[in-house]
Design an enzyme around this catalytic site. Structure first.
Site, short mmCIF file in Angstrom:
data_model
loop_
_atom_site.label_atom_id
_atom_site.label_comp_id
_atom_site.label_asym_id
_atom_site.label_seq_id
_atom_site.Cartn_x
_atom_site.Cartn_y
_atom_site.Cartn_z
CD GLU A 43 -2.86 -1.31 2.31
OE1 GLU A 43 -2.92 -0.36 3.13
OE2 GLU A 43 -3.52 -2.36 2.45
CD1 TRP A 70 -1.88 2.72 5.07
CD2 TRP A 70 -3.08 4.27 3.99
NE1 TRP A 70 -2.31 2.15 3.91
CE2 TRP A 70 -3.07 3.08 3.22
CE3 TRP A 70 -3.77 5.38 3.52
CZ2 TRP A 70 -3.73 2.97 1.99
CZ3 TRP A 70 -4.43 5.26 2.30
CH2 TRP A 70 -4.41 4.09 1.56
CE1 TYR A 88 -9.82 -4.88 4.09
CE2 TYR A 88 -8.00 -3.77 2.98
CZ TYR A 88 -8.47 -4.75 3.83
OH TYR A 88 -7.58 -5.62 4.43
CD GLU A 101 -4.17 -5.93 3.53
OE1 GLU A 101 -5.14 -5.24 3.93
OE2 GLU A 101 -3.00 -5.66 3.83
CD1 TRP A 135 -7.61 -6.96 7.96
CD2 TRP A 135 -6.09 -7.97 6.68
NE1 TRP A 135 -6.37 -6.69 8.49
CE2 TRP A 135 -5.42 -7.31 7.72
CE3 TRP A 135 -5.35 -8.67 5.73
CZ2 TRP A 135 -4.03 -7.33 7.86
CZ3 TRP A 135 -3.97 -8.69 5.86
CH2 TRP A 135 -3.33 -8.03 6.92
CG ASN A 136 -9.09 -12.47 11.30
OD1 ASN A 136 -10.29 -12.68 11.38
ND2 ASN A 136 -8.21 -13.16 11.98
#
Length: 214
Positions: free
Chosen positions: A50, A55, A125, A149, A181-182
């Site tokens: 990423e 971030w 996401y 992811e 992802w978890n």
């Protein structure tokens, strides 16, 4: 904290304190990877992911305004890790993954070069995965593609993973694996997890625990 270009460049200089700390981090990681290699375990290795977001410390200070200097510094950092692990540490069990985030732009701008990458992917996401941007862009590198992811954007335990499978079939047919992802993003906390994990792809799917791997 985000780094200035000067701070970033110091990481690449082994004579600096930052460069020595970076080497120490790589040494520690390499020790674990070597143990896996000795035991015959291949590793899908996705370092510095990423990178087009703001971030992580290896990302830009502003994802919407990134200089070529910063992009080149990232490439040098990735290449430094690859060369150190491969030639200094003798690691040959790593499958290297380049995976920008699907949201910001500049997905290709940090690509460190074909010799340093085995798989390209996206961290995505989204509540409507069919709308994810970057798949065709990643395929231009002529590498296998994966969702490194994946998960819903809205965390309300109502996401239907059937929609992600539909997107794989219809929009991203060359995907070789995905990693949901978890925690709140997990298939276990949303619907149609059996559909997700029974979908046949060229590689097995894995759910990971960020508390262990991050």
């Amino acid at each position: 904290a985000q780094l200035s270009d000067e701070q970033f460049s110091q990481i690449l200089d082994r004579t600096t304190r930052a460069g020595q700390r970076w080497k120490a981090v790589m040494d520690k990681v390499a020790t674990g990877l070597l143990e896996l290699q000795i035991n015959g375990v291949p590793v899908i290795y996705r370092p510095l992911h990423e990178m087009n977001g703001d971030w992580f410390w290896w990302g830009p200070k502003d994802r919407n305004s990134v200089s070529q200097v910063r992009k080149d510094l990232y490439k040098s950092l990735y290449q430094d890790m690859y060369n150190y692990f491969t030639y200094t540490k003798g690691l040959n069990n790593l499958i290297w993954v380049y995976s920008p985030d699907a949201g910001p732009s500049s997905k290709s701008a940090y690509y460190p070069g074909s010799r340093y990458v085995d798989i390209v992917g996206l961290d995505a996401y989204h509540d409507t995965h069919a709308l994810i941007q970057g798949y065709t862009e990643m395929l231009l590198f002529n590498k296998p593609f994966a969702f490194a992811e994946v998960g819903p954007k809205t965390l309300n335990s109502n996401f239907d993973y059937q929609t992600f499978i539909d997107a794989l079939k219809n929009n991203f047919p060359q995907s070789i694996y995905f990693i949901p992802w978890n925690a709140e993003w997990s298939p276990l906390n949303n619907s149609n997890r059996s559909v997700l994990f029974n979908y046949i792809l060229p590689m097995n799917r894995i759910e990971i625990d960020c508390t262990v791997t991050c």
